[in-house]
Scaffold this active site. Sequence first.
Site, PDB file in Angstrom:
ATOM      1  N   ASN A  23      11.707  23.256 -33.591  1.00 38.57           N
ATOM      2  CA  ASN A  23      11.489  21.829 -33.560  1.00 38.57           C
ATOM      3  C   ASN A  23      11.798  21.287 -34.755  1.00 38.57           C
ATOM      4  O   ASN A  23      11.348  20.152 -34.781  1.00 38.57           O
ATOM      5  CB  ASN A  23       9.539  21.826 -33.630  1.00 38.57           C
ATOM      6  CG  ASN A  23       8.532  22.128 -31.920  1.00 38.57           C
ATOM      7  OD1 ASN A  23       9.757  21.724 -31.796  1.00 38.57           O
ATOM      8  ND2 ASN A  23       7.649  22.137 -32.034  1.00 38.57           N
ATOM      9  N   ARG A  93       9.447  14.982 -24.854  1.00 40.87           N
ATOM     10  CA  ARG A  93       8.479  14.356 -25.570  1.00 40.87           C
ATOM     11  C   ARG A  93       9.340  14.095 -26.652  1.00 40.87           C
ATOM     12  O   ARG A  93       9.538  12.670 -27.214  1.00 40.87           O
ATOM     13  CB  ARG A  93       7.377  14.779 -25.878  1.00 40.87           C
ATOM     14  CG  ARG A  93       6.911  15.318 -23.923  1.00 40.87           C
ATOM     15  CD  ARG A  93       5.150  14.643 -25.017  1.00 40.87           C
ATOM     16  NE  ARG A  93       4.302  13.144 -25.896  1.00 40.87           N
ATOM     17  CZ  ARG A  93       4.198  12.611 -25.387  1.00 40.87           C
ATOM     18  NH1 ARG A  93       4.372  11.812 -24.104  1.00 40.87           N
ATOM     19  NH2 ARG A  93       4.117  11.224 -26.240  1.00 40.87           N
ATOM     20  N   ARG A 122      -0.404  11.728 -25.524  1.00 43.10           N
ATOM     21  CA  ARG A 122       0.534  11.709 -26.494  1.00 43.10           C
ATOM     22  C   ARG A 122       0.971  10.364 -26.538  1.00 43.10           C
ATOM     23  O   ARG A 122       1.993   9.798 -26.896  1.00 43.10           O
ATOM     24  CB  ARG A 122       1.667  12.904 -26.718  1.00 43.10           C
ATOM     25  CG  ARG A 122       1.508  14.037 -26.147  1.00 43.10           C
ATOM     26  CD  ARG A 122       1.570  15.537 -27.050  1.00 43.10           C
ATOM     27  NE  ARG A 122       2.653  15.715 -27.421  1.00 43.10           N
ATOM     28  CZ  ARG A 122       4.135  16.229 -27.122  1.00 43.10           C
ATOM     29  NH1 ARG A 122       4.456  17.712 -26.702  1.00 43.10           N
ATOM     30  NH2 ARG A 122       4.640  16.713 -28.817  1.00 43.10           N
ATOM     31  N   ASP A 308       0.242  24.687 -32.118  1.00 44.54           N
ATOM     32  CA  ASP A 308       1.366  25.606 -31.045  1.00 44.54           C
ATOM     33  C   ASP A 308       1.009  27.338 -31.505  1.00 44.54           C
ATOM     34  O   ASP A 308       1.815  27.149 -30.383  1.00 44.54           O
ATOM     35  CB  ASP A 308       2.332  25.541 -31.585  1.00 44.54           C
ATOM     36  CG  ASP A 308       3.254  23.867 -31.783  1.00 44.54           C
ATOM     37  OD1 ASP A 308       2.433  22.992 -30.366  1.00 44.54           O
ATOM     38  OD2 ASP A 308       4.068  23.267 -32.516  1.00 44.54           O
ATOM     39  N   ARG A 400      11.665  26.781 -22.498  1.00 43.79           N
ATOM     40  CA  ARG A 400      11.894  25.674 -22.866  1.00 43.79           C
ATOM     41  C   ARG A 400      12.064  25.988 -25.294  1.00 43.79           C
ATOM     42  O   ARG A 400      12.724  25.202 -25.807  1.00 43.79           O
ATOM     43  CB  ARG A 400      10.974  24.257 -22.661  1.00 43.79           C
ATOM     44  CG  ARG A 400      10.955  23.686 -21.657  1.00 43.79           C
ATOM     45  CD  ARG A 400      10.357  22.693 -21.655  1.00 43.79           C
ATOM     46  NE  ARG A 400       9.711  21.717 -22.995  1.00 43.79           N
ATOM     47  CZ  ARG A 400       8.672  21.820 -23.708  1.00 43.79           C
ATOM     48  NH1 ARG A 400       7.328  21.601 -22.613  1.00 43.79           N
ATOM     49  NH2 ARG A 400       8.638  20.783 -24.197  1.00 43.79           N
TER      50      ARG A 400
HETATM   51  N1  EPU Z   1      -0.817  10.754 -32.503  1.00 42.36           N
HETATM   52  C1  EPU Z   1      -1.376   9.903 -32.396  1.00 42.36           C
HETATM   53  N2  EPU Z   1      -0.118   8.543 -32.334  1.00 42.36           N
HETATM   54  C2  EPU Z   1       0.953   8.502 -32.247  1.00 42.36           C
HETATM   55  C3  EPU Z   1       1.382  10.518 -32.849  1.00 42.36           C
HETATM   56  C4  EPU Z   1       0.415  11.234 -32.770  1.00 42.36           C
HETATM   57  O1  EPU Z   1      -2.375   9.655 -32.398  1.00 42.36           O
HETATM   58  O2  EPU Z   1       1.719   7.769 -32.957  1.00 42.36           O
HETATM   59  C5  EPU Z   1      -1.513  12.025 -32.311  1.00 42.36           C
HETATM   60  C6  EPU Z   1      -1.129  13.338 -31.599  1.00 42.36           C
HETATM   61  O3  EPU Z   1      -2.183  12.459 -30.317  1.00 42.36           O
HETATM   62  C7  EPU Z   1      -1.850  14.177 -31.956  1.00 42.36           C
HETATM   63  C8  EPU Z   1      -1.655  14.437 -33.505  1.00 42.36           C
HETATM   64  O4  EPU Z   1      -1.979  12.919 -33.818  1.00 42.36           O
HETATM   65  O5  EPU Z   1      -3.574  14.790 -31.448  1.00 42.36           O
HETATM   66  C9  EPU Z   1      -0.906  14.750 -33.642  1.00 42.36           C
HETATM   67  O6  EPU Z   1       0.220  14.863 -32.871  1.00 42.36           O
HETATM   68  P1  EPU Z   1       2.638  14.350 -33.496  1.00 42.36           P
HETATM   69  O7  EPU Z   1       2.627  13.130 -33.796  1.00 42.36           O
HETATM   70  O8  EPU Z   1       2.048  15.252 -34.541  1.00 42.36           O
HETATM   71  O9  EPU Z   1       2.448  15.850 -32.427  1.00 42.36           O
HETATM   72  P2  EPU Z   1       4.024  15.891 -32.148  1.00 42.36           P
HETATM   73  O10 EPU Z   1       4.925  14.841 -33.151  1.00 42.36           O
HETATM   74  O11 EPU Z   1       4.146  14.737 -30.425  1.00 42.36           O
HETATM   75  C10 EPU Z   1       4.935  18.384 -32.140  1.00 42.36           C
HETATM   76  C11 EPU Z   1       5.198  19.118 -32.103  1.00 42.36           C
HETATM   77  C12 EPU Z   1       4.526  20.012 -30.991  1.00 42.36           C
HETATM   78  C13 EPU Z   1       3.059  19.589 -31.891  1.00 42.36           C
HETATM   79  C14 EPU Z   1       2.442  18.829 -32.719  1.00 42.36           C
HETATM   80  C15 EPU Z   1       1.411  19.088 -33.765  1.00 42.36           C
HETATM   81  C16 EPU Z   1       8.156  18.875 -31.898  1.00 42.36           C
HETATM   82  C17 EPU Z   1       9.062  18.068 -30.993  1.00 42.36           C
HETATM   83  N3  EPU Z   1       7.042  18.532 -31.130  1.00 42.36           N
HETATM   84  O12 EPU Z   1       4.847  16.993 -31.561  1.00 42.36           O
HETATM   85  O13 EPU Z   1       5.148  20.452 -30.048  1.00 42.36           O
HETATM   86  O14 EPU Z   1       2.537  20.664 -31.083  1.00 42.36           O
HETATM   87  O15 EPU Z   1       3.734  18.321 -33.151  1.00 42.36           O
HETATM   88  O16 EPU Z   1       1.971  19.968 -34.786  1.00 42.36           O
HETATM   89  O17 EPU Z   1       8.009  18.968 -33.361  1.00 42.36           O
HETATM   90  C18 EPU Z   1       5.088  22.582 -29.432  1.00 42.36           C
HETATM   91  O18 EPU Z   1       6.131  23.217 -29.835  1.00 42.36           O
HETATM   92  O19 EPU Z   1       4.708  23.530 -27.962  1.00 42.36           O
HETATM   93  C19 EPU Z   1       4.465  21.341 -29.604  1.00 42.36           C
HETATM   94  C20 EPU Z   1       3.891  21.038 -28.322  1.00 42.36           C
END
Ligand code: EPU
Length: 422
Positions: A23, A93, A122, A308, A400
């Site tokens: 990540n 994603r 998401r 995670d 993955r």
């Molecule tokens: N959210 C919103 N609006 C947005 C973006 C996010 O409401 O525009 C919400 C999401 O629905 C969630 C929260 O904010 O409830 C946090 O989401 P975040 O955007 O931080 O997640 P992400 O950036 O999509 C990354 C990791 C995930 C990890 C999350 C939280 C990467 C590529 N993915 O996802 O990793 O769970 O942050 O720490 O960095 C994994 O590796 O298994 C994985 C899912």
Amino acid sequence: MDAMELVGGRRLQGRVRASGAKNAALPIMAASILADGPMRLKNVPDLMDIRTMTRLLTALGVRVEREPDGDLILKCTSSRKSEAPYRIMKTMRAGICVLGPLVARRRKVRVSLPGGCAIGDRPVDLHLKGLRALGADLGIEHGYIVGDGKRLRGAEMYLGGPFGSTVTGTANILMAAVLAKGVTVIDCAACEPEVQDLCRVLLKMGAQIQGIGSPRLVIEGVDGLAGCEHAVIPDRIEAGTLLLAGAATGGDVTVEGARWSDLFALVHTLREAGAEVEHFDDTIRVRSRRRLKSVDVTTLPFPGFPTDLQAQMMATLTAADGISVVTEKIFPDRFMHVAELSRMGARIRKEGNAAVVHGAKRLSGAPVMASDLRASAALVIAGLIAQGKTNITRIYHLDRGYEKIELKLGRLGAKIRRYKES
Ligand code: EPU
């Protein structure tokens, strides 16, 4: 399709190294779109998601090559390609991380909204809110984010959502703001180590960023960015998974590439559960001589307990004495592992965004199915502690995010093998 077989009941023992952080590597790879020169990345794990990002960047005119020594070289050609197609975005994603760099560098964008996800909703509204605050004219048409921008301008913004900060959202705004004219202030920025690592790369490329690691990032835009060399941080989630596997099996496991500063929430939770945990420079050792005790765990944005590691923690707690409550505050529906753990005899009751785990009954091996990356890791831990044989199908989810996991666990003494499903 590959599957995995585990025979449970062995104490894990020994030393193992965590690979580079997936990540962290994914948004850093996307930052190559911003660079005028080549980027050399060290410690990039060889994983399916990295290969998917490679395909996406190639479609966007970046040449990506893996050198014999493992380094990844990314060279952005002067391409004007700006379409991130659905056929690639639907499988990962993190592809959304190209949005910020494309808006900043190519101005015209057509980026597919990412596909559905097993861990819940998401949305990308915060990504769009931040980029629009910088002046990007973005709309959604036929499942694509489309925009025809001009040079961005710095702005003040608040990036908090209903579940706190956003990791890839912060990455996207950062990668756009570094080339915007003037100063950008992001309040409620994500503080995760992976975002900090991206900031360090952008600094090496010539960006001006203050407040790294804090919820307030101040970015002063520059006219151009150079290439750079960088070693990606170790994967705290892989390291945490290996530590939990050690604790769950009553073992003695030392993980190299496990940084205390990235993992203290897990370390304190494990200590509360009765495990002995020591930390050195970038190494953590866990020993659990007695049966673990129940603990309550709530996931939160960094520095809180990481979502995670929630599934893997829950699998570990099925073997602890007493009742634990695991509350999920980032992805309230991230409980796909509960049904599969229950098939192995775990006593878990789901209540809204929490799960009540009645520990101590020994799990029994069973055929189970992986549903998403971290749920698969939870099933591996469950298989390690269960009595008898566990067969996990659909382990492409595991592949993955975990590099050579069966080799690493095998070296620690686990009875584990990969095979082809007939
Ligand atoms: N959210 C919103 N609006 C947005 C973006 C996010 O409401 O525009 C919400 C999401 O629905 C969630 C929260 O904010 O409830 C946090 O989401 P975040 O955007 O931080 O997640 P992400 O950036 O999509 C990354 C990791 C995930 C990890 C999350 C939280 C990467 C590529 N993915 O996802 O990793 O769970 O942050 O720490 O960095 C994994 O590796 O298994 C994985 C899912």
